[in-house]
Design an enzyme around this catalytic site. Structure first.
Site, PDB file in Angstrom:
ATOM      1  N   ARG A   1       6.385  -7.170 -28.654  1.00  0.00           N
ATOM      2  CA  ARG A   1       7.538  -6.309 -28.402  1.00  0.00           C
ATOM      3  C   ARG A   1       8.649  -6.514 -29.426  1.00  0.00           C
ATOM      4  NH1 ARG A   1       6.491  -5.641 -22.563  1.00  0.00           N
ATOM      5  NH2 ARG A   1       7.952  -4.238 -21.569  1.00  0.00           N
TER       6      ARG A   1
ATOM      7  N   LYS B   1       0.415   2.374 -20.337  1.00  0.00           N
ATOM      8  CA  LYS B   1      -0.347   1.311 -20.987  1.00  0.00           C
ATOM      9  C   LYS B   1      -1.255   0.576 -19.995  1.00  0.00           C
ATOM     10  CE  LYS B   1       3.299  -0.924 -22.640  1.00  0.00           C
ATOM     11  NZ  LYS B   1       4.425  -0.106 -22.179  1.00  0.00           N
TER      12      LYS B   1
ATOM     13  N   ARG C   1      15.817  -0.813 -20.176  1.00  0.00           N
ATOM     14  CA  ARG C   1      14.476  -1.066 -20.725  1.00  0.00           C
ATOM     15  C   ARG C   1      14.139  -0.069 -21.835  1.00  0.00           C
ATOM     16  NH1 ARG C   1      11.418  -0.729 -15.449  1.00  0.00           N
ATOM     17  NH2 ARG C   1       9.470  -1.116 -16.556  1.00  0.00           N
TER      18      ARG C   1
ATOM     19  N   ARG D   1       8.580  -3.432  -7.933  1.00  0.00           N
ATOM     20  CA  ARG D   1       9.264  -4.033  -9.076  1.00  0.00           C
ATOM     21  C   ARG D   1      10.741  -3.677  -9.065  1.00  0.00           C
ATOM     22  NH1 ARG D   1       5.793  -3.126 -14.526  1.00  0.00           N
ATOM     23  NH2 ARG D   1       7.853  -3.611 -15.352  1.00  0.00           N
TER      24      ARG D   1
ATOM     25  N   ARG E   1       6.754   5.118  -9.832  1.00  0.00           N
ATOM     26  CA  ARG E   1       6.059   3.832  -9.702  1.00  0.00           C
ATOM     27  C   ARG E   1       6.875   2.873  -8.833  1.00  0.00           C
ATOM     28  NH1 ARG E   1       4.570   0.882 -15.239  1.00  0.00           N
ATOM     29  NH2 ARG E   1       6.786   0.383 -15.252  1.00  0.00           N
TER      30      ARG E   1
HETATM   31  P1  AMP Z   1       6.198  -4.788 -18.577  1.00  0.00           P
HETATM   32  O1  AMP Z   1       5.375  -4.972 -17.358  1.00  0.00           O
HETATM   33  O2  AMP Z   1       5.371  -4.857 -19.840  1.00  0.00           O
HETATM   34  O3  AMP Z   1       7.065  -3.568 -18.533  1.00  0.00           O
HETATM   35  O4  AMP Z   1       7.169  -6.047 -18.665  1.00  0.00           O
HETATM   36  C1  AMP Z   1       8.147  -6.296 -17.660  1.00  0.00           C
HETATM   37  C2  AMP Z   1       9.237  -7.204 -18.197  1.00  0.00           C
HETATM   38  O5  AMP Z   1       8.678  -8.460 -18.616  1.00  0.00           O
HETATM   39  C3  AMP Z   1       9.974  -6.689 -19.430  1.00  0.00           C
HETATM   40  O6  AMP Z   1      11.026  -5.793 -19.101  1.00  0.00           O
HETATM   41  C4  AMP Z   1      10.488  -7.985 -20.043  1.00  0.00           C
HETATM   42  O7  AMP Z   1      11.601  -8.490 -19.334  1.00  0.00           O
HETATM   43  C5  AMP Z   1       9.316  -8.937 -19.785  1.00  0.00           C
HETATM   44  N1  AMP Z   1       8.336  -8.893 -20.900  1.00  0.00           N
HETATM   45  C6  AMP Z   1       7.036  -8.484 -20.831  1.00  0.00           C
HETATM   46  N2  AMP Z   1       6.429  -8.582 -22.015  1.00  0.00           N
HETATM   47  C7  AMP Z   1       7.367  -9.061 -22.873  1.00  0.00           C
HETATM   48  C8  AMP Z   1       7.361  -9.351 -24.271  1.00  0.00           C
HETATM   49  N3  AMP Z   1       6.266  -9.182 -25.019  1.00  0.00           N
HETATM   50  N4  AMP Z   1       8.516  -9.828 -24.813  1.00  0.00           N
HETATM   51  C9  AMP Z   1       9.627 -10.023 -24.077  1.00  0.00           C
HETATM   52  N5  AMP Z   1       9.705  -9.745 -22.766  1.00  0.00           N
HETATM   53  C10 AMP Z   1       8.585  -9.268 -22.160  1.00  0.00           C
END
Ligand code: AMP
Length: 190
Positions: A89, A14, A146, A134, A128
């Site tokens: 989400r 994404k 996740r 991360r 990654r």
């Molecule tokens: P990402 O970079 O999109 O994979 O997001 C990393 C982490 O941020 C996720 O595993 C969640 O803990 C938190 N996070 C990001 N976006 C959301 C969302 N829309 N709702 C809830 N938690 C989020």
């Protein structure tokens, strides 16, 4: 305005595709993961709160995420539109996003989902993790959590858009440019 939800499990690509979409269509990138990581880096209260969930690979509570998105949209007055990455989400977040769009007298044009098999996702996230720094990319249990959270809580969001005739699925395995071409075809059909 042109507002698009880019959807898919962690590691689907994404972020990579968002970069290309914003460059071609001149949109604003709104990645909730990136916003949380920015808060985390700056040591804000919001960052501290989010960290507990992020480090475990769990979802940050809806109201926290929605308030942050509300704020970002309100502080972006001049834009051709948004590409939402990693948001919504949950179905509650999708409903809130509709309300936020209505307030701006606009709507979501559609959701584009990147389809990638679970084993490929895990391999990409591990790769990654070698450079992203991360915590959630570097631990097998967190990667597993996740993906589980995605299947249980996030996948229903696809049906939310499907019911409205706003859903398109694309094969997320292949060359970056090839996948981007498919995405562009969908966007050009809006
Ligand atoms: P990402 O970079 O999109 O994979 O997001 C990393 C982490 O941020 C996720 O595993 C969640 O803990 C938190 N996070 C990001 N976006 C959301 C969302 N829309 N709702 C809830 N938690 C989020």
């Amino acid at each position: 305005m042109l507002n698009i939800v880019l959807f898919g499990p962690p590691g689907a690509g994404k972020g990579t595709q968002s970069e290309k979409i914003i460059a071609k269509y001149n949109l604003t990138h709104l990645s909730t993961g990136d916003l949380f990581r920015k808060h985390l880096g700056e040591g804000t209260e919001l960052g501290k709160l989010a960290r507990k969930y992020m480090d475990e690979g769990k979802l940050v509570p809806d109201e926290v995420v929605i308030d942050m998105v509300d704020d970002k949209i309100a502080n972006t007055p001049e834009t051709n539109g948004f590409i939402f990455d990693g948001f919504p989400r949950t179905v509650a977040q999708a409903e809130a996003l509709d309300r936020l769009m209505q307030r701006k007298a606009t709507k979501i044009a559609g959701m584009i989902a990147l389809d990638v098999a679970e084993e490929v996702l895990k391999e990409r996230i591990r790769e990654r993790g070698k450079t992203s720094g991360r915590v959630d990319d570097q631990d097998e249990n967190k990667i597993e959590t996740r993906i589980k959270v995605y299947l249980a809580e996030t996948l229903p969001v696809a049906s939310y858009y499907e019911k409205q005739g706003k859903f398109a699925k694309i094969n997320g395995v292949g060359s970056i440019d090839g996948i981007f071409e498919e995405i562009s075809n969908v966007i050009d059909s809006y």
